[in-house]
Design a protein around this motif. Sequence first.
Motif, PDB file in Angstrom:
ATOM      1  N   LEU A 134       0.838  -1.201   0.000  1.00 37.81           N
ATOM      2  CA  LEU A 134       0.000   0.000   0.000  1.00 37.81           C
ATOM      3  C   LEU A 134       0.875   1.254   0.000  1.00 37.81           C
ATOM      4  O   LEU A 134       0.633   2.193  -0.773  1.00 37.81           O
ATOM      5  CB  LEU A 134      -0.919   0.003   1.228  1.00 37.81           C
ATOM      6  N   THR A 135       1.894   1.263   0.868  1.00 40.29           N
ATOM      7  CA  THR A 135       2.754   2.443   0.983  1.00 40.29           C
ATOM      8  C   THR A 135       3.481   2.722  -0.331  1.00 40.29           C
ATOM      9  O   THR A 135       3.487   3.866  -0.830  1.00 40.29           O
ATOM     10  CB  THR A 135       3.794   2.231   2.111  1.00 40.29           C
ATOM     11  N   LEU A 136       4.095   1.698  -0.906  1.00 39.88           N
ATOM     12  CA  LEU A 136       4.821   1.903  -2.165  1.00 39.88           C
ATOM     13  C   LEU A 136       3.864   2.273  -3.293  1.00 39.88           C
ATOM     14  O   LEU A 136       4.178   3.123  -4.140  1.00 39.88           O
ATOM     15  CB  LEU A 136       5.615   0.638  -2.522  1.00 39.88           C
ATOM     16  N   GLY A 137       2.699   1.641  -3.310  1.00 47.58           N
ATOM     17  CA  GLY A 137       1.731   1.936  -4.369  1.00 47.58           C
ATOM     18  C   GLY A 137       1.222   3.366  -4.299  1.00 47.58           C
ATOM     19  O   GLY A 137       1.203   4.085  -5.314  1.00 47.58           O
ATOM     20  N   VAL A 138       0.825   3.774  -3.088  1.00 46.43           N
ATOM     21  CA  VAL A 138       0.272   5.130  -2.927  1.00 46.43           C
ATOM     22  C   VAL A 138       1.343   6.181  -3.204  1.00 46.43           C
ATOM     23  O   VAL A 138       1.115   7.145  -3.956  1.00 46.43           O
ATOM     24  CB  VAL A 138      -0.307   5.318  -1.496  1.00 46.43           C
ATOM     25  N   THR A 139       2.531   6.011  -2.615  1.00 48.26           N
ATOM     26  CA  THR A 139       3.562   7.044  -2.774  1.00 48.26           C
ATOM     27  C   THR A 139       4.112   7.081  -4.205  1.00 48.26           C
ATOM     28  O   THR A 139       4.403   8.162  -4.722  1.00 48.26           O
ATOM     29  CB  THR A 139       4.706   6.838  -1.764  1.00 48.26           C
ATOM     30  N   SER A 140       4.240   5.931  -4.832  1.00 47.27           N
ATOM     31  CA  SER A 140       4.725   5.921  -6.219  1.00 47.27           C
ATOM     32  C   SER A 140       3.712   6.566  -7.152  1.00 47.27           C
ATOM     33  O   SER A 140       4.071   7.349  -8.046  1.00 47.27           O
ATOM     34  CB  SER A 140       4.993   4.480  -6.689  1.00 47.27           C
ATOM     35  N   THR A 141       2.437   6.231  -6.934  1.00 50.50           N
ATOM     36  CA  THR A 141       1.388   6.797  -7.784  1.00 50.50           C
ATOM     37  C   THR A 141       1.306   8.309  -7.598  1.00 50.50           C
ATOM     38  O   THR A 141       1.318   9.070  -8.580  1.00 50.50           O
ATOM     39  CB  THR A 141       0.024   6.160  -7.440  1.00 50.50           C
ATOM     40  N   TRP A 142       1.263   8.720  -6.311  1.00 45.54           N
ATOM     41  CA  TRP A 142       1.143  10.160  -6.075  1.00 45.54           C
ATOM     42  C   TRP A 142       2.424  10.881  -6.505  1.00 45.54           C
ATOM     43  O   TRP A 142       2.366  12.003  -7.006  1.00 45.54           O
ATOM     44  CB  TRP A 142       0.825  10.449  -4.606  1.00 45.54           C
ATOM     45  N   GLY A 143       3.570  10.221  -6.333  1.00 50.06           N
ATOM     46  CA  GLY A 143       4.834  10.807  -6.772  1.00 50.06           C
ATOM     47  C   GLY A 143       4.840  11.076  -8.276  1.00 50.06           C
ATOM     48  O   GLY A 143       5.327  12.111  -8.747  1.00 50.06           O
ATOM     49  N   MET A 144       4.266  10.142  -9.023  1.00 44.75           N
ATOM     50  CA  MET A 144       4.175  10.323 -10.479  1.00 44.75           C
ATOM     51  C   MET A 144       3.254  11.492 -10.818  1.00 44.75           C
ATOM     52  O   MET A 144       3.557  12.314 -11.698  1.00 44.75           O
ATOM     53  CB  MET A 144       3.645   9.025 -11.105  1.00 44.75           C
ATOM     54  N   VAL A 145       2.139  11.559 -10.094  1.00 45.62           N
ATOM     55  CA  VAL A 145       1.204  12.664 -10.310  1.00 45.62           C
ATOM     56  C   VAL A 145       1.896  14.000 -10.002  1.00 45.62           C
ATOM     57  O   VAL A 145       1.772  14.977 -10.755  1.00 45.62           O
ATOM     58  CB  VAL A 145      -0.061  12.487  -9.433  1.00 45.62           C
ATOM     59  N   GLU A 146       2.664  14.016  -8.893  1.00 44.60           N
ATOM     60  CA  GLU A 146       3.401  15.234  -8.529  1.00 44.60           C
ATOM     61  C   GLU A 146       4.407  15.619  -9.614  1.00 44.60           C
ATOM     62  O   GLU A 146       4.625  16.791  -9.913  1.00 44.60           O
ATOM     63  CB  GLU A 146       4.183  15.011  -7.224  1.00 44.60           C
ATOM     64  N   LEU A 147       5.027  14.594 -10.193  1.00 47.48           N
ATOM     65  CA  LEU A 147       6.101  14.816 -11.164  1.00 47.48           C
ATOM     66  C   LEU A 147       5.595  15.458 -12.448  1.00 47.48           C
ATOM     67  O   LEU A 147       6.268  16.298 -13.045  1.00 47.48           O
ATOM     68  CB  LEU A 147       6.758  13.459 -11.475  1.00 47.48           C
ATOM     69  N   ILE A 148       4.403  15.067 -12.865  1.00 46.62           N
ATOM     70  CA  ILE A 148       3.951  15.483 -14.198  1.00 46.62           C
ATOM     71  C   ILE A 148       2.802  16.482 -14.166  1.00 46.62           C
ATOM     72  O   ILE A 148       2.310  16.881 -15.215  1.00 46.62           O
ATOM     73  CB  ILE A 148       3.551  14.252 -15.051  1.00 46.62           C
TER      74      ILE A 148
END
Lengths: 63, 138
Positions: free
Chosen positions: B87-101
């Motif tokens: 859950l932690t890796l999924g949420v942070t990776s997904t939101w990190g991608m959203v933040e990035l682009i």
Amino acid sequence: MKNRLRVLRAEREWSQQDLAERLGVSRQSVNAIETGKYDPSLPLAFRIADLFGLAIEAIFLRD
Amino acid sequence: MAQRHPAYRRYRRRAIASAASIVASVGLATWQIPDHSPPSAGPVALALLSGAGVLIWIWASARYLIEIDDEYMRMLQVRAILVATGLTLGVTSTWGMVELITTAPRLPVFFVFPIWCLGMLLGSLVNKLTLGDSGRGC
């Protein structure tokens, strides 16, 4: 994996808690093994077999 | 038995010490340090106290896995940890991608550990629904 744990326990009139205490595990463990939700490790299977004085294959059966 | 097991009691004592460290540091920071302060010694020391609390929590979880002699309860704990990590890796990776682009708001990395704890609760729920036993929880 199927097993005869519930029958063997009932023959001795042991509750799940009784069996758990004899094996040194939790009652939840005994319930999970009896219901086939969890297959015990070989060391625990040997402890179960020793407790009932039977061979492992007389308690645990192939599906 | 699991809830009364000496390993569980030790884990609980360690987790309480960890939670106290985290809560104290967050409380002190909220009370004493204004928002957007420079990273001076005081805020960094409080952050280290919070980080130490997280490390103690992870160490307590590791000790619990080592000290618990009930293999089924250990399996429940490992399953919960896997759900929490996923859950932690999924949420942070997904939101990190959203933040990035995109221009989406930043998720402070402080929230990684609380997300992991939520994941442990979710893992306990998954255990309860699939095996009928929740295990220890966070």
